[in-house]
Write an enzyme that holds these catalytic residues in place. Structure first.
Site, mmCIF file in Angstrom:
data_model
loop_
_atom_site.group_PDB
_atom_site.id
_atom_site.type_symbol
_atom_site.label_atom_id
_atom_site.label_comp_id
_atom_site.label_asym_id
_atom_site.label_seq_id
_atom_site.Cartn_x
_atom_site.Cartn_y
_atom_site.Cartn_z
ATOM 1 N N LYS A 32 0.883 -0.955 0.105
ATOM 2 C CA LYS A 32 0.363 0.323 -0.339
ATOM 3 C C LYS A 32 0.512 1.163 0.069
ATOM 4 C CE LYS A 32 -1.135 1.721 3.977
ATOM 5 N NZ LYS A 32 -1.522 2.737 4.222
ATOM 6 N N ASN A 33 2.052 1.402 0.388
ATOM 7 C CA ASN A 33 2.936 2.554 1.224
ATOM 8 C C ASN A 33 3.503 2.753 0.035
ATOM 9 O OD1 ASN A 33 1.288 3.110 3.107
ATOM 10 N ND2 ASN A 33 2.668 2.403 4.908
ATOM 11 N N CYS A 128 -4.520 7.590 9.287
ATOM 12 C CA CYS A 128 -4.596 7.472 10.857
ATOM 13 C C CYS A 128 -4.549 8.912 11.895
ATOM 14 C CB CYS A 128 -3.996 5.888 11.101
ATOM 15 S SG CYS A 128 -4.601 4.933 10.232
ATOM 16 N N ARG A 133 1.401 13.961 13.098
ATOM 17 C CA ARG A 133 1.713 14.015 12.100
ATOM 18 C C ARG A 133 2.282 14.999 10.952
ATOM 19 N NH1 ARG A 133 -0.497 8.412 10.013
ATOM 20 N NH2 ARG A 133 1.609 8.075 8.684
ATOM 21 N N ASP A 317 4.435 0.554 12.232
ATOM 22 C CA ASP A 317 3.304 0.093 11.444
ATOM 23 C C ASP A 317 2.911 -1.958 11.301
ATOM 24 O OD1 ASP A 317 2.387 1.953 10.640
ATOM 25 O OD2 ASP A 317 3.078 1.622 8.821
ATOM 26 N N ARG A 409 -8.865 1.040 4.692
ATOM 27 C CA ARG A 409 -7.460 1.231 4.165
ATOM 28 C C ARG A 409 -6.554 0.496 3.466
ATOM 29 N NH1 ARG A 409 -6.271 6.147 7.758
ATOM 30 N NH2 ARG A 409 -4.736 5.708 6.100
HETATM 31 C C1 UD1 Z 1 5.093 6.533 6.230
HETATM 32 C C2 UD1 Z 1 4.071 5.395 6.471
HETATM 33 C C3 UD1 Z 1 3.189 4.689 7.960
HETATM 34 C C4 UD1 Z 1 4.516 4.281 8.167
HETATM 35 C C5 UD1 Z 1 5.712 5.306 8.647
HETATM 36 C C6 UD1 Z 1 6.870 4.971 9.704
HETATM 37 C C7 UD1 Z 1 2.759 6.203 3.948
HETATM 38 C C8 UD1 Z 1 2.082 6.424 3.321
HETATM 39 N N1 UD1 Z 1 2.920 6.106 5.808
HETATM 40 O O1 UD1 Z 1 4.124 7.511 7.363
HETATM 41 O O2 UD1 Z 1 2.067 3.721 7.408
HETATM 42 O O3 UD1 Z 1 4.050 4.325 9.758
HETATM 43 O O4 UD1 Z 1 6.044 6.243 7.539
HETATM 44 O O5 UD1 Z 1 7.076 4.040 8.946
HETATM 45 O O6 UD1 Z 1 4.086 5.301 3.568
HETATM 46 N N2 UD1 Z 1 7.898 14.325 11.041
HETATM 47 C C9 UD1 Z 1 8.093 15.709 10.875
HETATM 48 N N3 UD1 Z 1 8.024 15.961 9.885
HETATM 49 C C10 UD1 Z 1 7.310 15.642 8.805
HETATM 50 C C11 UD1 Z 1 7.111 14.456 8.513
HETATM 51 C C12 UD1 Z 1 7.668 13.531 9.957
HETATM 52 O O7 UD1 Z 1 8.460 15.339 11.967
HETATM 53 O O8 UD1 Z 1 7.441 16.944 8.055
HETATM 54 C C13 UD1 Z 1 8.308 12.612 11.893
HETATM 55 C C14 UD1 Z 1 6.412 12.369 12.421
HETATM 56 O O9 UD1 Z 1 5.749 13.091 13.343
HETATM 57 C C15 UD1 Z 1 6.892 10.948 12.546
HETATM 58 C C16 UD1 Z 1 8.646 10.178 12.013
HETATM 59 O O10 UD1 Z 1 8.873 11.999 11.780
HETATM 60 O O11 UD1 Z 1 7.276 11.091 14.044
HETATM 61 C C17 UD1 Z 1 8.466 9.721 10.486
HETATM 62 O O12 UD1 Z 1 7.202 10.263 10.128
HETATM 63 P P1 UD1 Z 1 7.077 8.920 8.784
HETATM 64 O O13 UD1 Z 1 8.170 8.472 8.351
HETATM 65 O O14 UD1 Z 1 6.423 10.363 7.895
HETATM 66 O O15 UD1 Z 1 5.726 9.085 8.422
HETATM 67 P P2 UD1 Z 1 4.817 9.330 6.611
HETATM 68 O O16 UD1 Z 1 5.357 9.308 6.181
HETATM 69 O O17 UD1 Z 1 3.711 9.638 7.578
#
Ligand code: UD1
Length: 446
Positions: A32-33, A128, A133, A317, A409
């Site tokens: 999915k991701n 979610c 985030r 996850d 989802r």
């Molecule tokens: C993606 C995955 C999600 C998974 C996560 C971590 C998708 C669609 N979703 O989510 O299933 O749980 O990776 O493996 O691929 N952060 C910041 N600033 C930002 C972006 C992130 O501070 O601009 C922080 C987040 O709050 C979190 C950490 O970085 O603490 C990691 O987040 P991130 O890897 O970006 O997760 P997602 O891309 O949202």
């Protein structure tokens, strides 16, 4: 693409009778991701792009609908093969509809459209509710590439640029989303971009491989440093998405929870190593083949410690699914969540089934119990929902799970696949439907 009213239905419940060991074979869908990044990137060319192994889950359907709403054509050749053509996209049209705000990966359209049209206007991400985030790292990256960004009242982000250019970008936190998003925009930004402290998840590599198949020049995906040399344009491609590491991990955990024996097919065993090694520590058996793994468990399970970390560490996850089986393992286990806040909301539900888990900050201290009892449960997010399904399948008695739209989802045909392994699980609609399903499950003899 046909409208799918399944996207909005949320009065369905799972009704599950636990206690049966899962046995047989299950085939894992595309990731999915990875799909969410790849489907967004597909509109970066005006040519046709064919993508295979797309999981048929509501998140991918929602993203495809949003792409179609801004003028792209989307055609399903079969259930898992989509042909996308981004030629008709109306430049400047905001990406917004009643569903897109529900998925966090809508943010990939910012990088894709900014790269292609130098303008993106996208409704802010939902997804979610697992803690704060932010997308500050995405924004910082786009700005380094030369874009200006603005948050519009009503909850959208506009990113635009006269010209984009290569840049040196250091990510303060390892972020999957920011790494992919910046990689996409940088692919069409003249000059050299370096992304340092990049995420290394398998789907980062998959999106980079896809972009390269379209003519991008990306090196180093899967390591801490990704180098992108901007190209003038991208072209059509055919691509097949990697298998879903988390769906596979979920079936592995489910097999162990029910003391089953299941061959999990269409996986890349290397992507599952962090999960396999924890299951083996707990006393399960995992046999790796080229593109499948067999998982077996019988007898008592042992406690262990888990800390979620960016890849190749233990995936956040899979945290809820593993905690669910640790709560059935002898001794005391410690689970530390270091990626997201608010990812222990399933604990209150498991407690209603008899689990003994104490949460202190980002740590769960788990004292193993012998059995769960069936209960009325509610999914709070996608992976928490999957964890409750695992708990219900291993419990004594019947459980119901509400809010399964979260689970849909990310898990394709979840109930069907589980029934294929002998699990007693039905989907029911409304109170009467639930009563009927309960009766049916209670009266089934095996
Ligand atoms: C993606 C995955 C999600 C998974 C996560 C971590 C998708 C669609 N979703 O989510 O299933 O749980 O990776 O493996 O691929 N952060 C910041 N600033 C930002 C972006 C992130 O501070 O601009 C922080 C987040 O709050 C979190 C950490 O970085 O603490 C990691 O987040 P991130 O890897 O970006 O997760 P997602 O891309 O949202």
């Amino acid at each position: 693409m046909k409208d799918d009213n399944k996207l909005s239905k949320n009065d369905e419940q799972y009704v599950i009778r636990g206690g049966r060991s899962l046995e047989g074979e299950v085939v894992i869908a595309g990731a999915k991701n990875a799909a969410l990044g790849i489907l967004a990137a597909a509109v970066m060319t005006d040519d046709k792009v064919t993508i295979e192994n797309v999981p048929y889950v509501s998140d991918t359907r929602t993203l495809l609908k949003a792409i179609e709403n801004i003028g792209a054509t989307v055609e399903y050749k079969d259930r898992h093969t989509v042909v996308i053509c981004g030629k008709g996209i109306r430049e400047g049209q905001p990406v917004d509809d009643e569903y897109i705000r529900r998925i966090r990966a809508s943010y990939y359209l910012i990088g894709a459209l900014l790269g292609k049209h130098r303008y993106a206007n996208v409704a802010l991400p939902g997804g979610c509710d697992i803690g704060s985030r932010p997308i500050d790292l995405h924004i910082k990256g786009f700005e380094k590439l030369g874009a200006k960004t603005e948050i519009v009242p009503g909850g959208s982000i506009i990113a635009e640029a006269e010209e984009l250019h290569g840049a040196h970008i250091y990510l303060d936190t390892v972020s999957v989303g920011a790494t992919i998003n910046i990689m996409m925009a940088a692919s069409l930004s003249p000059g050299k971009t370096t992304i340092e402290n990049a995420a290394k998840e398998p789907h980062i590599v998959d999106v980079a491989n896809f972009l390269n198949t379209m003519g991008a020049n990306i090196k180093g995906a899967g390591t801490d440093v990704i180098r992108v040399r901007g190209v003038e344009k991208l072209h059509g491609a055919e691509y097949s998405i990697i298998p879903d590491q988390i769906e596979a991990g979920t079936f592995m955990a489910m097999t162990v929870a029910t003391r089953g024996n299941v061959l999990i097919k269409n996986v890349i065993p290397k992507h599952l190593e962090a999960i396999s090694s924890k299951l083996v520590e707990m006393g399960a058996h995992v046999i790796e083949y080229d593109d499948s793994v067999r998982v077996m468990a019988d007898g008592a399970l042992r406690s262990t410690q888990i800390k979620t970390l960016p890849y190749p560490g233990f995936p956040t996850d899979m945290q809820a699914q593993m905690a669910t089986i640790l709560a059935l393992s002898e001794g005391t286990s410690i689970v530390t969540e270091s990626i997201f806040e608010n990812r222990f909301r399933y604990v209150a539900e498991l407690a209603r089934m008899g689990a003994q888990i104490r949460v202190e900050g980002n740590t769960a201290i788990i004292t193993g119990v012998k059995k769960y009892g069936g209960a009325m449960l509610r999914a709070s997010d996608l992976r928490a929902g999957a964890a409750l399904v695992i708990a219900a399948l291993s419990a004594e008695g019947i459980s119901t799970i509400e809010d399964i739209q979260y689970i849909k989802r990310g898990y394709e045909d979840f109930d069907e696949k589980i029934r294929g392994l002998g699990g007693k699980m039905l989907i029911a609609n409304g109170e009467k439907g639930v009563q009927r399903a309960k009766l049916e499950l209670a009266s089934s003899t095996d």
